[in-house]
Design a protein around this motif. Structure first.
Motif, PDB file in Angstrom:
ATOM      1  N   PRO A   1      -1.096   2.444  10.454  1.00  0.00           N
ATOM      2  CA  PRO A   1      -2.114   1.709   9.684  1.00  0.00           C
ATOM      3  C   PRO A   1      -2.286   2.295   8.281  1.00  0.00           C
ATOM      4  N   HIS A   2      -2.538   1.407   7.322  1.00  0.00           N
ATOM      5  CA  HIS A   2      -2.879   1.859   5.962  1.00  0.00           C
ATOM      6  C   HIS A   2      -3.960   0.946   5.401  1.00  0.00           C
ATOM      7  N   GLY A   3      -4.256   1.091   4.122  1.00  0.00           N
ATOM      8  CA  GLY A   3      -5.384   0.369   3.522  1.00  0.00           C
ATOM      9  C   GLY A   3      -5.320  -1.143   3.694  1.00  0.00           C
ATOM     10  N   SER A   4      -4.139  -1.720   3.724  1.00  0.00           N
ATOM     11  CA  SER A   4      -4.035  -3.174   3.843  1.00  0.00           C
ATOM     12  C   SER A   4      -4.389  -3.650   5.253  1.00  0.00           C
ATOM     13  N   PHE A   5      -4.262  -2.768   6.255  1.00  0.00           N
ATOM     14  CA  PHE A   5      -4.702  -3.149   7.604  1.00  0.00           C
ATOM     15  C   PHE A   5      -6.210  -3.355   7.594  1.00  0.00           C
ATOM     16  N   ASN A   6      -6.934  -2.417   7.004  1.00  0.00           N
ATOM     17  CA  ASN A   6      -8.394  -2.551   6.931  1.00  0.00           C
ATOM     18  C   ASN A   6      -8.785  -3.765   6.097  1.00  0.00           C
TER      19      ASN A   6
ATOM     20  N   ALA B   1      -8.425  14.375  -1.632  1.00  0.00           N
ATOM     21  CA  ALA B   1      -7.668  15.399  -0.903  1.00  0.00           C
ATOM     22  C   ALA B   1      -7.118  14.792   0.384  1.00  0.00           C
ATOM     23  N   SER B   2      -5.809  14.910   0.576  1.00  0.00           N
ATOM     24  CA  SER B   2      -5.177  14.328   1.758  1.00  0.00           C
ATOM     25  C   SER B   2      -4.780  15.395   2.764  1.00  0.00           C
TER      26      SER B   2
ATOM     27  N   VAL C   1      -3.652   7.373   2.814  1.00  0.00           N
ATOM     28  CA  VAL C   1      -4.111   6.689   1.594  1.00  0.00           C
ATOM     29  C   VAL C   1      -2.920   6.559   0.642  1.00  0.00           C
ATOM     30  N   ALA C   2      -3.031   5.551  -0.254  1.00  0.00           N
ATOM     31  CA  ALA C   2      -1.922   5.302  -1.177  1.00  0.00           C
ATOM     32  C   ALA C   2      -1.777   6.441  -2.189  1.00  0.00           C
TER      33      ALA C   2
ATOM     34  N   HIS D   1       0.790  -1.244   0.000  1.00  0.00           N
ATOM     35  CA  HIS D   1       0.000   0.000   0.000  1.00  0.00           C
ATOM     36  C   HIS D   1       0.826   1.300   0.000  1.00  0.00           C
ATOM     37  N   SER D   2       1.254   1.772   1.197  1.00  0.00           N
ATOM     38  CA  SER D   2       2.033   3.013   1.271  1.00  0.00           C
ATOM     39  C   SER D   2       3.244   2.817   2.176  1.00  0.00           C
TER      40      SER D   2
END
Ligand code: AMP
Ligand code: AMP
Length: 358
Positions: free
Chosen positions: A88-93, A206-207, A313-314, A24-25
């Motif tokens: 945490p990033h998207g792959s954790f979820n 938007a980040s 987010v990535a 992911h990131s």
């Protein structure tokens, strides 16, 4: 913070290690940590190790067969021994799940785990954004209410796979059956599908970064997505599209950097602030660190938010090094991975680490 995590934190000394799942990131996060002088650990699947050897940013690699092993006592113990703070990033979820993170993970995590739970529950997320005063696409209770173009999302859809568009009750049922036939969703998933007004416009992601230490919400970058094959459908003439019955899918493949019209900035900045304020009410202490508002901007232009991510987010990978907005604020190399590490370092220095982890 739960009791176990608080107890773990008590044992941590000065030398913190930044840890995350290899996906992911992760490169963004590791590079940022290294640039801030912190140690790094990557929980990595064997088949992906090539990434973290070619880009040698992880001081330590813990190999696993599957990401869920992060929950194993043995691995958690190892991470705690290294004074690890997880990002945490998207792959954790996607692969661990917020229930598991809340109940089975006691390695301190940068950010607010409770908000990850709000993020992954469609109804809770919608309530958060509506109460923050944002504009959202209308949700229809049943296919009978379809009057214009709608996007149909099944409950557990990941990365936009299995969404479909419909413009009437009839096309909804026809396409739904096709999706089932092609193995994209089950009968039950179609029954529980989320039917949302389709907003015609362009994607803007938007980040932001909410600094708990400075009590400020920073606007760090914008991207748009590159999706298969929604982003390629225009290259196929309409006749062929109809003949081949092509239906757009939204599998994320990459991200593209963007800047937005300066006159849109005031609204994006206010939206970020309102989401931060509302988060304080729904899950104390509110947002810690990165979040992203996923929007569609119409021709009006109206900004309609269809999703929030309460973590990195990535799309921020497009800003590794710097992004125009991070540059405007910092005038130096700054990006989400580094901004996270900087906040953790400052928290450590002022003995406030407990304020930025859960
Ligand atoms: P992965 O580890 O690549 O399977 O991704 C984990 C989750 O993050 C999935 O739900 C993906 O859809 C999402 N994801 C991965 N990469 C990106 C990206 N570049 N932009 C947006 N979402 C992503
Ligand atoms: P998601 O999986 O929620 O990130 O969305 C996948 C794709 O569907 C993205 O390209 C979004 O822009 C698009 N999308 C999601 N909801 C809507 C909506 N209500 N109107 C228009 N496009 C949408």
């Amino acid at each position: 913070m739960d009791k176990n995590t608080a107890e773990t934190l008590e044992t941590y000394g000065k030398g913190i290690t930044i840890g995350t799942l290899g996906s992911h990131s992760a490169l963004n996060i590791f590079k940022g940590a290294k640039e801030e002088g912190l140690k790094t650990v990557c929980i990595c699947k064997k088949e992906d190790q090539i990434v973290y050897s070619r880009f040698p940013l992880a001081d330590e690699i813990i190999l696993v067969n599957n990401f869920k092993e992060l929950l194993d006592e043995k691995i958690q113990k190892k991470l705690k021994k290294m004074n690890t703070v997880l990002i945490p990033h998207g792959s954790f979820n996607a692969y661990i799940g917020t229930e598991n993170m809340l109940k089975k993970l006691s390695v301190p995590m940068f950010g607010n785990k409770n908000l990850l739970h709000w993020e992954t529950n469609r109804e809770m997320q919608r309530k958060w954004l509506i109460d923050a005063g944002l504009k959202l696409p209308k949700v229809l209770k049943s296919p009978d209410e379809i009057k214009g173009l709608v996007i149909v999302k099944y409950p557990g859809a990941k990365g936009g796979k299995g969404y479909f568009l419909a413009h009437s009750k009839e096309t909804f049922h026809k396409k739904g059956q096709e999706m089932i036939h092609n193995g994209h969703m089950s009968e039950d998933e179609l029954k529980n599908a989320h039917i949302q007004e389709y907003i015609i416009g362009v994607n803007i992601y938007a980040s932001y970064f909410h600094s708990v230490l400075n009590n400020e919400t920073e606007f760090l970058g914008v991207d748009k997505r590159y999706e298969s094959f929604a982003d390629n459908i225009g290259r196929i003439p309409a006749d062929e599209q109809i003949e081949m019955r092509i239906n757009p899918t939204y599998t994320i493949v990459g991200n593209i950097p963007l800047t937005i019209r300066e006159s849109l900035l005031p609204e994006y900045l206010r939206m970020g602030d309102r989401v931060v304020e509302q988060a304080k009410k729904i899950a104390k202490p509110g947002i810690i660190g990165p979040f992203c508002l996923e929007t569609v901007v119409t021709e009006k232009p109206d900004i309609v938010t269809f999703e929030i991510s309460a973590r990195i987010v990535a799309g921020t990978n497009v800003g590794i090094g710097t992004s125009p907005y991070a540059y405007l604020k910092y005038g130096e190399k700054m990006y989400m991975g580094r901004r996270i590490a900087k906040e953790i370092k400052e928290a450590l220095k002022s003995d406030k680490l407990r304020n930025v982890v859960t």
